[in-house]
Scaffold this active site. Sequence first.
Site, mmCIF file in Angstrom:
data_model
loop_
_atom_site.group_PDB
_atom_site.id
_atom_site.type_symbol
_atom_site.label_atom_id
_atom_site.label_comp_id
_atom_site.label_asym_id
_atom_site.label_seq_id
_atom_site.Cartn_x
_atom_site.Cartn_y
_atom_site.Cartn_z
ATOM 1 N N CYS A 1 48.051 5.903 31.457
ATOM 2 C CA CYS A 1 47.192 6.006 32.644
ATOM 3 C C CYS A 1 48.032 6.243 33.890
ATOM 4 C CB CYS A 1 46.389 4.719 32.795
ATOM 5 S SG CYS A 1 45.566 4.587 34.388
ATOM 6 N N CYS B 1 47.857 3.011 36.378
ATOM 7 C CA CYS B 1 48.377 1.686 36.026
ATOM 8 C C CYS B 1 49.738 1.436 36.696
ATOM 9 C CB CYS B 1 48.524 1.555 34.506
ATOM 10 S SG CYS B 1 47.000 1.083 33.665
ATOM 11 N N HIS C 1 43.678 -2.161 34.005
ATOM 12 C CA HIS C 1 43.080 -0.904 33.566
ATOM 13 C C HIS C 1 41.682 -1.108 32.994
ATOM 14 C CE1 HIS C 1 43.257 3.249 32.084
ATOM 15 N NE2 HIS C 1 42.729 2.814 30.965
ATOM 16 N N ASN D 1 33.757 7.317 42.790
ATOM 17 C CA ASN D 1 33.010 7.940 41.696
ATOM 18 C C ASN D 1 33.225 7.045 40.503
ATOM 19 O OD1 ASN D 1 32.153 10.318 42.960
ATOM 20 N ND2 ASN D 1 34.143 11.268 42.619
ATOM 21 N N SER E 1 37.673 10.945 36.729
ATOM 22 C CA SER E 1 38.644 11.477 35.779
ATOM 23 C C SER E 1 39.401 10.395 35.022
ATOM 24 C CB SER E 1 39.638 12.363 36.528
ATOM 25 O OG SER E 1 40.294 11.610 37.541
ATOM 26 N N HIS F 1 40.384 3.740 34.982
ATOM 27 C CA HIS F 1 41.060 2.706 35.777
ATOM 28 C C HIS F 1 40.305 2.552 37.109
ATOM 29 C CE1 HIS F 1 44.915 0.466 36.573
ATOM 30 N NE2 HIS F 1 44.257 0.384 37.722
ATOM 31 N N HIS G 1 39.163 2.647 40.567
ATOM 32 C CA HIS G 1 39.748 3.237 41.769
ATOM 33 C C HIS G 1 38.699 3.937 42.611
ATOM 34 C CE1 HIS G 1 39.421 6.716 39.104
ATOM 35 N NE2 HIS G 1 39.477 7.467 40.181
ATOM 36 N N GLN H 1 38.381 6.583 46.436
ATOM 37 C CA GLN H 1 39.106 7.602 47.190
ATOM 38 C C GLN H 1 38.770 7.522 48.670
ATOM 39 O OE1 GLN H 1 39.517 11.590 45.667
ATOM 40 N NE2 GLN H 1 38.305 11.098 43.853
HETATM 41 P P1 H2U Z 1 38.285 10.579 40.537
HETATM 42 O O1 H2U Z 1 37.968 9.409 41.398
HETATM 43 O O2 H2U Z 1 37.236 11.652 40.672
HETATM 44 O O3 H2U Z 1 38.570 10.220 39.130
HETATM 45 O O4 H2U Z 1 39.653 11.200 41.092
HETATM 46 C C1 H2U Z 1 40.906 10.595 40.935
HETATM 47 C C2 H2U Z 1 41.870 11.279 41.863
HETATM 48 O O5 H2U Z 1 43.214 10.975 41.480
HETATM 49 C C3 H2U Z 1 41.742 12.792 41.834
HETATM 50 O O6 H2U Z 1 41.323 13.208 43.117
HETATM 51 C C4 H2U Z 1 44.034 12.070 41.806
HETATM 52 C C5 H2U Z 1 43.167 13.299 41.511
HETATM 53 O O7 H2U Z 1 43.506 14.353 42.349
HETATM 54 N N1 H2U Z 1 45.272 12.029 41.005
HETATM 55 C C6 H2U Z 1 46.483 11.867 41.661
HETATM 56 O O8 H2U Z 1 46.520 11.826 42.887
HETATM 57 N N2 H2U Z 1 47.633 11.754 40.920
HETATM 58 C C7 H2U Z 1 47.686 11.842 39.563
HETATM 59 O O9 H2U Z 1 48.738 11.682 38.979
HETATM 60 C C8 H2U Z 1 46.455 12.136 38.807
HETATM 61 C C9 H2U Z 1 45.173 12.158 39.590
HETATM 62 ZN ZN ZN Z 2 45.129 2.240 34.145
#
Ligand code: H2U
Ligand code: ZN
Length: 341
Positions: free
Chosen positions: A52, A55, A115, A155, A163, A166, A168, A170
């Site tokens: 992940c 993590c 996670h 989201n 995506s 875990h 999180h 934004q």
């Molecule tokens: P979601 O909340 O839609 O899953 O988006 C997760 C964000 O994490 C996504 O905008 C970022 C992606 O660009 N990301 C990183 O900044 N670094 C990474 O290593 C993978 C994902």
């Molecule tokens: Zn994780």
Amino acid sequence: MATFNAADHPHRRYNPLNGEWVLVSPHRAKRPWQGQQEELSPEMRPAYDPGCYLCPTNVRANGEHNPAYTSTYVFDNDFGALQATTPPGGFNKGGLLVAESERGICKVICFSPRHDLTLPQMDVAAIRHVVDVWQQEYEELGKLDFINHVQIFENKGAMMGCSNPHPHGQIWAQSTIPAEPAKETMQQAAYYSQHQRSLLQDYLDQELADTSRIIYQNEHFVTLVPFWAVWPFETMIISKRHLQHIGQLTDAEKDAFADAIKQLTTAYDKLFNISFPYSSGIHQQPTDGQEHPEWHFHMHFYPPLLRSATVKKFMVGYEMLGEPQRDITAETSAEKLRSLF
Ligand code: H2U
Ligand code: ZN
């Protein structure tokens, strides 16, 4: 002719926050609740997943290592939709082909080092840490002179395009005020200049007197299904005090906000016995250096599910070409959600 009754007859409801309408067709929801309440086998996730990118201690897509964080962790999105370095510019061809350069900063907030948890599975103290981070980020980003709006959101669930499981959220902070908050700014400002009152304060007073759409309240926040809800189980958490932004929350209010989020998301998970997907986000005053006495702090939750863990509402057909429509009324949804608290 029979007298109009909003529990039975098709009608349109006005959303005073954004100035838009929703078509409500309660007669269609009269049919019995046929959606199965499927018991999906719970997704088993490890507390730590070496694969992940969120993590602690793991490597992200850009090669950076996450620290061994123990509570929350914020980093700049490696694939931000907005960039701070974008040069100014744009074009306007006859008012028809118009483009404007946009600067901004995108961040990712890990809610927990674990996670396997989701927001409702975290305790209120841990959610309170998330609220603290939101407050700090709103204030720090808002102070930057090229940042005029800070959008904090989450989201949750693959169904919402998330995506990574875990926990999180934004933040997208940018130079202009995006469309939804811009509509809410305009509507609240018009109401405020006419009444010298907060639109949502007056709305809350009416809802608290009626109670049919209230699903939860604590000392400082009210959780309800808005009268004008579009999504079947759409809700809002609204501060009882008329405050403009998260920076103004007192310690007691931050605890109460964390509690309101915990209670709501826990009830959501019980609705269809799954980790309930949604997009949620905080709406508050723009950080454009202007006074915004009209703004009233609130959080929206937009869940896509309609009648079971697998049947979602599609915003298609009439809704893409006409306007949003729903069958189950806000009052019926509120009753179902209230029973899960
Ligand atoms: P979601 O909340 O839609 O899953 O988006 C997760 C964000 O994490 C996504 O905008 C970022 C992606 O660009 N990301 C990183 O900044 N670094 C990474 O290593 C993978 C994902
Ligand atoms: Zn994780």
